[in-house]
Motif scaffolding. Structure first.
Motif, PDB file in Angstrom:
ATOM      1  N   GLU A 172      -3.459  -1.213  -4.869  1.00  0.00           N
ATOM      2  CA  GLU A 172      -3.761  -0.459  -6.224  1.00  0.00           C
ATOM      3  C   GLU A 172      -4.943   0.514  -6.105  1.00  0.00           C
ATOM      4  O   GLU A 172      -4.896   1.496  -6.395  1.00  0.00           O
ATOM      5  CB  GLU A 172      -4.394  -1.632  -7.231  1.00  0.00           C
ATOM      6  CG  GLU A 172      -4.536  -0.936  -8.698  1.00  0.00           C
ATOM      7  CD  GLU A 172      -5.697  -0.132  -8.897  1.00  0.00           C
ATOM      8  OE1 GLU A 172      -5.805   0.708  -9.586  1.00  0.00           O
ATOM      9  OE2 GLU A 172      -6.709  -0.335  -8.057  1.00  0.00           O
ATOM     10  N   ALA A 173      -6.104   0.086  -4.884  1.00  0.00           N
ATOM     11  CA  ALA A 173      -6.802   1.106  -4.541  1.00  0.00           C
ATOM     12  C   ALA A 173      -6.368   2.395  -3.872  1.00  0.00           C
ATOM     13  O   ALA A 173      -7.020   3.625  -4.162  1.00  0.00           O
ATOM     14  CB  ALA A 173      -8.012   0.517  -3.742  1.00  0.00           C
ATOM     15  N   GLY A 204     -12.182  -5.776  -6.594  1.00  0.00           N
ATOM     16  CA  GLY A 204     -12.082  -4.959  -7.817  1.00  0.00           C
ATOM     17  C   GLY A 204     -10.663  -4.865  -8.616  1.00  0.00           C
ATOM     18  O   GLY A 204     -10.713  -4.333  -9.664  1.00  0.00           O
ATOM     19  N   TYR A 205      -9.681  -5.579  -8.154  1.00  0.00           N
ATOM     20  CA  TYR A 205      -8.384  -5.789  -8.761  1.00  0.00           C
ATOM     21  C   TYR A 205      -7.845  -7.086  -8.369  1.00  0.00           C
ATOM     22  O   TYR A 205      -7.556  -7.300  -7.258  1.00  0.00           O
ATOM     23  CB  TYR A 205      -7.603  -4.439  -8.614  1.00  0.00           C
ATOM     24  CG  TYR A 205      -6.202  -4.514  -8.974  1.00  0.00           C
ATOM     25  CD1 TYR A 205      -5.831  -4.081 -10.292  1.00  0.00           C
ATOM     26  CD2 TYR A 205      -5.237  -5.113  -8.160  1.00  0.00           C
ATOM     27  CE1 TYR A 205      -4.599  -4.280 -10.853  1.00  0.00           C
ATOM     28  CE2 TYR A 205      -3.808  -5.079  -8.744  1.00  0.00           C
ATOM     29  CZ  TYR A 205      -3.318  -4.618 -10.003  1.00  0.00           C
ATOM     30  OH  TYR A 205      -2.371  -4.669 -10.432  1.00  0.00           O
ATOM     31  N   PHE A 206      -7.159  -7.668  -9.351  1.00  0.00           N
ATOM     32  CA  PHE A 206      -5.930  -8.689  -9.219  1.00  0.00           C
ATOM     33  C   PHE A 206      -4.837  -8.275  -9.861  1.00  0.00           C
ATOM     34  O   PHE A 206      -5.023  -7.765 -11.150  1.00  0.00           O
ATOM     35  CB  PHE A 206      -6.493 -10.137  -9.318  1.00  0.00           C
ATOM     36  CG  PHE A 206      -7.693 -10.669  -8.434  1.00  0.00           C
ATOM     37  CD1 PHE A 206      -7.257 -11.083  -7.141  1.00  0.00           C
ATOM     38  CD2 PHE A 206      -8.778 -10.496  -8.842  1.00  0.00           C
ATOM     39  CE1 PHE A 206      -8.254 -11.698  -6.363  1.00  0.00           C
ATOM     40  CE2 PHE A 206      -9.803 -10.831  -7.700  1.00  0.00           C
ATOM     41  CZ  PHE A 206      -9.748 -11.405  -6.658  1.00  0.00           C
ATOM     42  N   VAL A 234       0.743  -1.298   0.110  1.00  0.00           N
ATOM     43  CA  VAL A 234      -0.031   0.075  -0.014  1.00  0.00           C
ATOM     44  C   VAL A 234       0.831   1.241  -0.123  1.00  0.00           C
ATOM     45  O   VAL A 234       0.611   2.344  -0.880  1.00  0.00           O
ATOM     46  CB  VAL A 234      -0.901   0.073   1.169  1.00  0.00           C
ATOM     47  CG1 VAL A 234      -1.449   1.023   1.468  1.00  0.00           C
ATOM     48  CG2 VAL A 234      -1.941  -1.046   1.252  1.00  0.00           C
ATOM     49  N   LEU A 235       1.834   1.414   0.941  1.00  0.00           N
ATOM     50  CA  LEU A 235       2.885   2.263   0.897  1.00  0.00           C
ATOM     51  C   LEU A 235       3.519   2.600  -0.390  1.00  0.00           C
ATOM     52  O   LEU A 235       3.430   3.759  -0.818  1.00  0.00           O
ATOM     53  CB  LEU A 235       3.869   2.355   1.992  1.00  0.00           C
ATOM     54  CG  LEU A 235       4.726   3.670   2.251  1.00  0.00           C
ATOM     55  CD1 LEU A 235       4.033   4.792   2.271  1.00  0.00           C
ATOM     56  CD2 LEU A 235       5.708   3.184   3.580  1.00  0.00           C
ATOM     57  N   ASN A 236       4.091   1.326  -1.075  1.00  0.00           N
ATOM     58  CA  ASN A 236       4.602   1.761  -2.258  1.00  0.00           C
ATOM     59  C   ASN A 236       3.550   2.225  -3.307  1.00  0.00           C
ATOM     60  O   ASN A 236       4.256   3.158  -4.054  1.00  0.00           O
ATOM     61  CB  ASN A 236       5.076   0.090  -2.867  1.00  0.00           C
ATOM     62  CG  ASN A 236       6.451  -0.260  -2.329  1.00  0.00           C
ATOM     63  OD1 ASN A 236       7.107   0.563  -1.521  1.00  0.00           O
ATOM     64  ND2 ASN A 236       6.689  -1.275  -2.672  1.00  0.00           N
ATOM     65  N   CYS A 237       2.531   1.801  -3.250  1.00  0.00           N
ATOM     66  CA  CYS A 237       1.682   2.369  -4.539  1.00  0.00           C
ATOM     67  C   CYS A 237       1.043   3.661  -4.036  1.00  0.00           C
ATOM     68  O   CYS A 237       1.101   4.512  -5.036  1.00  0.00           O
ATOM     69  CB  CYS A 237       0.319   1.378  -4.508  1.00  0.00           C
ATOM     70  SG  CYS A 237       0.599  -0.139  -5.340  1.00  0.00           S
ATOM     71  N   THR A 244     -12.703  11.882 -13.104  1.00  0.00           N
ATOM     72  CA  THR A 244     -12.103  10.572 -13.751  1.00  0.00           C
ATOM     73  C   THR A 244     -10.706  10.478 -13.202  1.00  0.00           C
ATOM     74  O   THR A 244      -9.905  11.534 -13.543  1.00  0.00           O
ATOM     75  CB  THR A 244     -12.409  10.380 -15.124  1.00  0.00           C
ATOM     76  OG1 THR A 244     -11.904  11.341 -15.870  1.00  0.00           O
ATOM     77  CG2 THR A 244     -13.806  10.420 -15.726  1.00  0.00           C
ATOM     78  N   ILE A 245     -10.308   9.181 -13.148  1.00  0.00           N
ATOM     79  CA  ILE A 245      -8.841   8.898 -13.017  1.00  0.00           C
ATOM     80  C   ILE A 245      -8.613   7.706 -13.698  1.00  0.00           C
ATOM     81  O   ILE A 245      -9.462   6.804 -14.097  1.00  0.00           O
ATOM     82  CB  ILE A 245      -8.532   8.739 -11.469  1.00  0.00           C
ATOM     83  CG1 ILE A 245      -9.356   7.516 -10.733  1.00  0.00           C
ATOM     84  CG2 ILE A 245      -8.665  10.021 -10.765  1.00  0.00           C
ATOM     85  CD1 ILE A 245      -8.952   7.217  -9.567  1.00  0.00           C
ATOM     86  N   THR A 246      -7.434   7.261 -14.115  1.00  0.00           N
ATOM     87  CA  THR A 246      -7.058   6.121 -14.506  1.00  0.00           C
ATOM     88  C   THR A 246      -5.787   5.346 -13.827  1.00  0.00           C
ATOM     89  O   THR A 246      -4.937   6.010 -13.201  1.00  0.00           O
ATOM     90  CB  THR A 246      -6.341   6.343 -16.049  1.00  0.00           C
ATOM     91  OG1 THR A 246      -7.634   6.967 -16.773  1.00  0.00           O
ATOM     92  CG2 THR A 246      -6.149   4.939 -16.661  1.00  0.00           C
ATOM     93  N   GLY A 247      -6.234   4.195 -13.381  1.00  0.00           N
ATOM     94  CA  GLY A 247      -5.141   3.563 -12.476  1.00  0.00           C
ATOM     95  C   GLY A 247      -5.066   1.901 -13.084  1.00  0.00           C
ATOM     96  O   GLY A 247      -5.463   1.649 -14.099  1.00  0.00           O
TER      97      GLY A 247
END
Length: 366
Positions: A299-300, A266-268, A43-46, A331-334
């Motif tokens: 990622e979130a 919502g993400y893998f 989480v900290l890295n992201c 909007t954002i993109t990730g």
């Protein structure tokens, strides 16, 4: 490569008075201790990756971003009190939180809308406080389609619901009861346990005695890992659906070879979309291939930092009222692709995945 400053002592942030044109300090509330502490490194890295990218592009409202790390693995009242003190003193201009919902409830009450607050994990739905923005999956999108899939494809009719004892598991279980009733299935056992130090034996005994043929797990962190290890070693073979299992949790479990451990998020990290592959490439380029594994919570948090910047840019301000007035349509993109804000919520894609050893095999998208 540009360095990102992270203040790990909230007192340091209070002592460093804000300066005109100086950094915008954003509290990053993430568990660095306790049962959820395993999420912190990725989480900290992201968060740092998002800040580095934003700062390289001009920062937030033309000022560099600086993170103030706050351990959200402590008691909710302690976390909320620290956040309120930082906001009152002007030491922080915003909060991005990747932590449990009981901490969110306490923080929202303590902050009283003084600063914008972006909350990133899956959550129980219903949050409407001004200045609060939510990125996470809610039960109707995360839980219902996954449970319907298991009812149809695994003939899961008799469910046990097992979770930690706080707001998120309780509200997910309330929703699950209604979803299962609509799918002609039923709940045959339900149990809540304190957070931390789980003893799986009584839970396994309950599942066996009630002849459950599926289990919904709203345990989190080390408790979820402990339960899944014990379940795999038992004679039970019912499918387990986890609402908070991601790559870190699967590694902590030691992997799973039963073929009956499912996760809905919502993400893998191995979702092969253009946005997902590009995100993995940027993360690996910055931190190396041995970095803490990417996962939905991490990622979130990246998306949360970028959402804060996007909301502020659209409003031309970090004032919560101004941001609320202009939030819709931001909007954002990730790593999950392009996400848009509506009613201060974001509706991400949701996937159903099955554990295959130490990795996940995504089997459906909702």
């Amino acid at each position: 490569m540009e360095e990102v400053r992270v203040l790990s002592d909230p007192l340091e942030a209070r002592l460093l008075a804000p300066e005109p044109g100086g950094p915008v300090r954003v509290a990053l509330a993430v568990p660095t201790s306790g049962p959820l502490g395993m999420m912190a490194p990725a989480v900290l890295n992201c968060a740092r990756l998002a800040v580095a990218e934003l700062n390289a592009a001009g920062g937030l409202l033309g000022r560099p971003i600086e993170l103030v790390l706050l351990d959200a693995g402590r008691a909710p009242s302690a976390v909320a009190g620290d956040l309120a003190d930082l906001a009152r003193s002007g030491a922080i201009a915003a909060v991005v939180g990747t932590h449990a919902s009981d901490v969110r409830v306490a923080a929202v009450a303590a902050l009283r809308g003084r600063v914008p607050y972006v909350f990133t994990p899956p959550y129980e739905g219903g949050e409407r406080a001004p200045g609060v923005y939510l990125l996470g999956e809610t039960p109707a999108r995360q839980l219902r389609p996954a449970m319907d899939w298991l009812v149809r494809h695994r003939r899961a009719r008799r469910w046990a619901l097992v979770g930690n004892d706080y707001v998120w598991p309780r509200m997910l279980h309330d929703a699950a009861v209604a979803y299962l009733r609509a799918a002609s299935a039923q709940v045959v056992a339900a149990r809540y346990v304190p957070l931390g130090g789980l003893d799986p034996a009584p839970l396994l005994d309950l599942i066996a005695r009630r002849r459950a043929d599926a289990v919904l797990l709203t345990l989190v962190g080390s408790d979820l890992a402990a339960f899944n290890r014990a379940f795999a070693e038992s004679a039970l073979r019912a499918p387990r659906l986890c609402a908070a299992l991601e790559e870190n949790g699967l590694l902590a479990t030691g992997g799973d070879a039963t073929g009956e451990l499912y996760a809905t998020m919502g993400y893998f990290g191995n979702v092969a979309t253009d946005a997902g592959l590009a995100f993995v490439e940027r993360y690996t380029h910055r931190y190396g291939w041995q970095a803490p594994v990417l996962n939905g919570h991490a990622e979130a948090c990246y998306d949360g930092v970028r959402l804060l910047a996007g909301l502020a840019a659209r409003a031309g301000s970090l004032h919560p009222a101004a941001m609320d007035a202009t939030a819709d349509g931001t909007t954002i993109t990730g790593g999950r692709g392009t996400l848009a804000v509506k009613d201060r919520h974001v509706n991400p894609p949701v996937y159903l995945a099955r554990a295959d050893g130490l990795d996940f095999d995504v089997i459906d998208a909702f």
